[in-house]
Motif scaffolding. Structure first.
Motif, mmCIF file in Angstrom:
data_model
loop_
_atom_site.group_PDB
_atom_site.id
_atom_site.type_symbol
_atom_site.label_atom_id
_atom_site.label_comp_id
_atom_site.label_asym_id
_atom_site.label_seq_id
_atom_site.Cartn_x
_atom_site.Cartn_y
_atom_site.Cartn_z
ATOM 1 N N LYS A 1 -26.598 -5.834 -59.673
ATOM 2 C CA LYS A 1 -26.992 -4.574 -59.033
ATOM 3 C C LYS A 1 -26.728 -3.292 -59.576
ATOM 4 N N PHE B 1 -25.740 3.404 -58.122
ATOM 5 C CA PHE B 1 -26.754 4.370 -57.550
ATOM 6 C C PHE B 1 -26.462 5.878 -58.225
ATOM 7 N N TYR C 1 -33.135 3.882 -62.302
ATOM 8 C CA TYR C 1 -32.321 3.326 -61.017
ATOM 9 C C TYR C 1 -33.106 2.644 -59.814
ATOM 10 N N PHE C 2 -34.288 3.486 -59.453
ATOM 11 C CA PHE C 2 -34.973 2.658 -58.532
ATOM 12 C C PHE C 2 -35.689 1.611 -59.169
ATOM 13 N N THR D 1 -35.032 -0.293 -61.866
ATOM 14 C CA THR D 1 -33.856 -1.388 -61.916
ATOM 15 C C THR D 1 -33.382 -1.932 -60.794
ATOM 16 N N LEU D 2 -33.421 -1.246 -59.700
ATOM 17 C CA LEU D 2 -33.063 -1.766 -58.382
ATOM 18 C C LEU D 2 -34.033 -2.547 -57.859
ATOM 19 N N TYR E 1 -34.165 -5.767 -59.741
ATOM 20 C CA TYR E 1 -33.008 -6.789 -59.265
ATOM 21 C C TYR E 1 -33.376 -7.417 -57.987
ATOM 22 N N HIS E 2 -33.826 -6.803 -57.005
ATOM 23 C CA HIS E 2 -34.420 -7.741 -55.875
ATOM 24 C C HIS E 2 -35.351 -8.573 -56.041
#
Length: 611
Positions: free
Chosen positions: A58, A61, A67-68, A70-71, A74-75
């Motif tokens: 994860k 931030f 970042y968004f 990759t986030l 990730y999910h």
């Protein structure tokens, strides 16, 4: 663009609507673009088993697009690893649904703010135009067609509303949406995006050539429309004369010819406007086909790192580029019509009244002595109407103006309340030049009863109390009694609340004139200007109106234009005019003794009466 920004100035305070509009539009664009960006992981989940790029940690931030992104992945891979392909599909589908909901919610809110801005702008613009028209001096309306003014206040402002202000939505939202799509497409493939951009200047040149003549056509269209409105107003006002002279077919044909001309211009404009959308859409499809060929070639020949999912997502996003591009092209075709109408409206807004208060003007005190005309000169363009006219009106006097038609009688009555300004000489109000006094303070002391009864499509009460919002019914009734109007008013259906129709059409000529006298009485002005209106009345109405006029003039300073000389024999002073000059003045008996023009006019009317 100068005209466009001038029109936008009527949107003040624009920040009240623009700031929330910009904020909601940006969010709508972000979530709208996100819907297509999510197609790539959705397709990857369906058709790819490759998890080598799976993000297992994860990210920490930070405020960045990376970042968004990759986030999300990730999910996405967590769901795919835990629940399989179907689990990742559910994850992406939920995100897409939420994104679509938010996109449409913010699009709706942005449209609401833009609609409020549009209506607010139209309201301010229309009020400004109307207020400026009402500030114009009387001479302005002698040189303008009433239908043209009506067209500018009503139709032209409406055109501005639905073109210029509405294009704000397109000018900000759709270019922003285009930028968002291109940013997304650049992240997927720089080569493909650079290739697709080649179509933009081609489309721009085609649309520019198409709309080149639209503004000129739009100006002709609005002018033709104002001509039709003017013609319609004249036809309705003169309907009796049109019927009396059997001119109905002539009038019909004249209106038909103007309507055909208007329709022809309108058709040419619509034809050009409607071409913009198909051209931009066709060019968009051609570009999509080119991207399919070029992108397919790169993938099949291993010249691109694109996956099949990314390529399909790219095509889906680019297919949406045509929508905002199409909206922009349509906006540029319609905005020319709005700018043409806007220029006509601004021309009226920018027109300045010729008669205004001086910066040093003072309030006129209550009339107490006399009005003096000293060598007054006046002309309409090149035609001299008054030539060095001089006389006095002392307080409490009744002064009558007589003379042939065109001798300048009505012009003198128009100069006293400053409907016009003198070209030479001066008019003194208790020793002060009226040009040094505030116009409102002079007019507040002058009552006017015109020859033509000017009434409004309203109740009898509102016509008598015109311009005086705090008047009581008792005061109106008292004024009506002085004007010999109370009895006939009480015989109408609803008394003082009876609607009298357009220009008082439901009343007789004598009744209309007595309402005008009651309106003048109610203001209780110390000075009265009476353009005697008994000449066109029957004997009974004339007697009632003349009696009302006599009551009106009691204890007041009065200037009377006399058409029937028998009505002004008791005037304190009679001014005889001919070709703009004062040739005689004195009492009735004094003028008869001179046996000049007044004597001749009296004999002519007496001979006519005996005949």
């Amino acid at each position: 663009m100068k005209t466009y920004f001038r029109l936008l100035s009527f949107a003040k305070p624009i920040g009240k609507y623009a700031v929330p509009y910009i904020f909601t539009t940006i969010l709508a664009v972000i979530f709208g673009t996100l819907n297509f960006a999510l197609l790539i992981p959705l397709l990857q989940a369906l058709f790819s088993e490759d998890n080598t790029k799976a993000i297992l940690t994860k990210p920490e931030f930070q405020y960045s697009f990376e970042y968004f992104k990759t986030l999300f992945y990730y999910h996405f891979y967590q769901a795919k690893g835990t629940y399989g392909i179907y689990g990742s599909l559910k994850f992406v589908s939920v995100i897409i649904v939420c994104s679509a909901f938010l996109s449409n919610l913010f699009r709706y809110l942005s449209q609401r703010f833009m609609e409020e801005l549009r209506v607010h702008t139209m309201q301010n613009l229309r009020v400004s135009v109307f207020e400026n028209v009402m500030n114009m001096n009387v001479g302005f309306f002698n040189n303008e067609r009433k239908g043209d003014i009506i067209s500018k206040v009503a139709s032209d402002v409406q055109v501005v509303q639905f073109t210029v202000t509405s294009t704000l939505q397109v000018i900000f939202r759709d270019p922003l949406q285009l930028i968002a799509y291109f940013i997304f497409m650049f992240t997927v493939s720089v080569k493909l995006t650079l290739f697709s951009i080649l179509a933009v200047p081609i489309a721009g040149i085609a649309i520019a050539a198409l709309v080149k003549r639209l503004k000129k056509q739009a100006q002709s269209l609005q002018e033709s429309y104002s001509n039709m409105i003017s013609f319609l107003d004249e036809a309705l006002s003169g309907i009796k004369i049109i019927n009396a002279f059997n001119a109905v077919p002539f009038i019909k044909q004249k209106f038909k010819d103007e309507n055909i001309y208007y329709s022809r211009i309108n058709y040419k404009m619509i034809r050009r406007q409607q071409l913009a959308s198909p051209i931009s859409e066709f060019l968009g499809i051609v570009t999509v086909a080119g991207i399919l060929l070029y992108g397919g070639y790169m993938i099949t020949h291993g010249q691109s790192g694109l996956t099949a999912a990314q390529f399909i997502g790219y095509i889906a996003a680019f297919s949406q580029v045509t929508r905002p591009a199409k909206a922009i092209s349509e906006a540029f075709t319609y905005i020319n019509q709005g700018l043409a109408a806007g220029e006509r409206v601004l021309e009226l807004v920018d027109t300045k009244p010729q008669i205004v208060d001086k910066p040093t003007a003072i309030t006129a005190e209550l009339f107490r002595n006399k009005i003096e005309l000293q060598n007054v000169e006046f002309s309409y363009t090149d035609r001299i109407v008054l030539d060095k006219v001089s006389f006095e009106i002392n307080k409490g006097e009744t002064v009558a103006l007589v003379g042939p038609s065109g001798s300048g009688k009505t012009t003198i009555c128009d100069l006293l309340p400053r409907f016009y300004d003198v070209n030479g000489g001066s008019i003194l109000f208790d020793g002060a030049d009226i040009r040094d006094l505030k116009i409102d303070s002079i007019r507040a002391q002058i009552g006017l009863v015109p020859q033509e009864s000017v009434l409004f499509n309203d109740t009898i009460f509102n016509n008598i109390a015109f311009g005086k919002p705090n008047v009581t019914l008792e005061e109106v009734i008292e004024a009506a009694k002085i004007a010999n109007a109370h009895n006939f008013i009480m015989e109408t259906e609803d008394g003082y609340e009876t609607n009298i129709g357009d220009r008082g059409a439901k009343l007789s000529g004598g009744q209309r004139q007595r309402l005008c006298i009651a309106r003048a009485v109610l203001g209780n002005p110390p000075i009265m200007l009476l353009d005697e209106a008994t000449s066109a009345l029957d004997t009974e109405s004339e007697k009632l109106v003349q009696d009302a006029l006599n009551r009106l003039m009691q204890n007041r300073t009065s200037l009377v234009i006399a058409h029937r000389l028998s009505t002004i024999q008791n005037a304190d002073k009679i001014i005889v005019l001919e070709k703009g000059k004062v040739i005689e003045q004195g009492s009735h008996q004094e003028l008869l003794t001179k046996e000049g023009l007044y004597y001749k006019l009296i004999n002519m009317q007496s001979f006519g009466a005996e005949a």
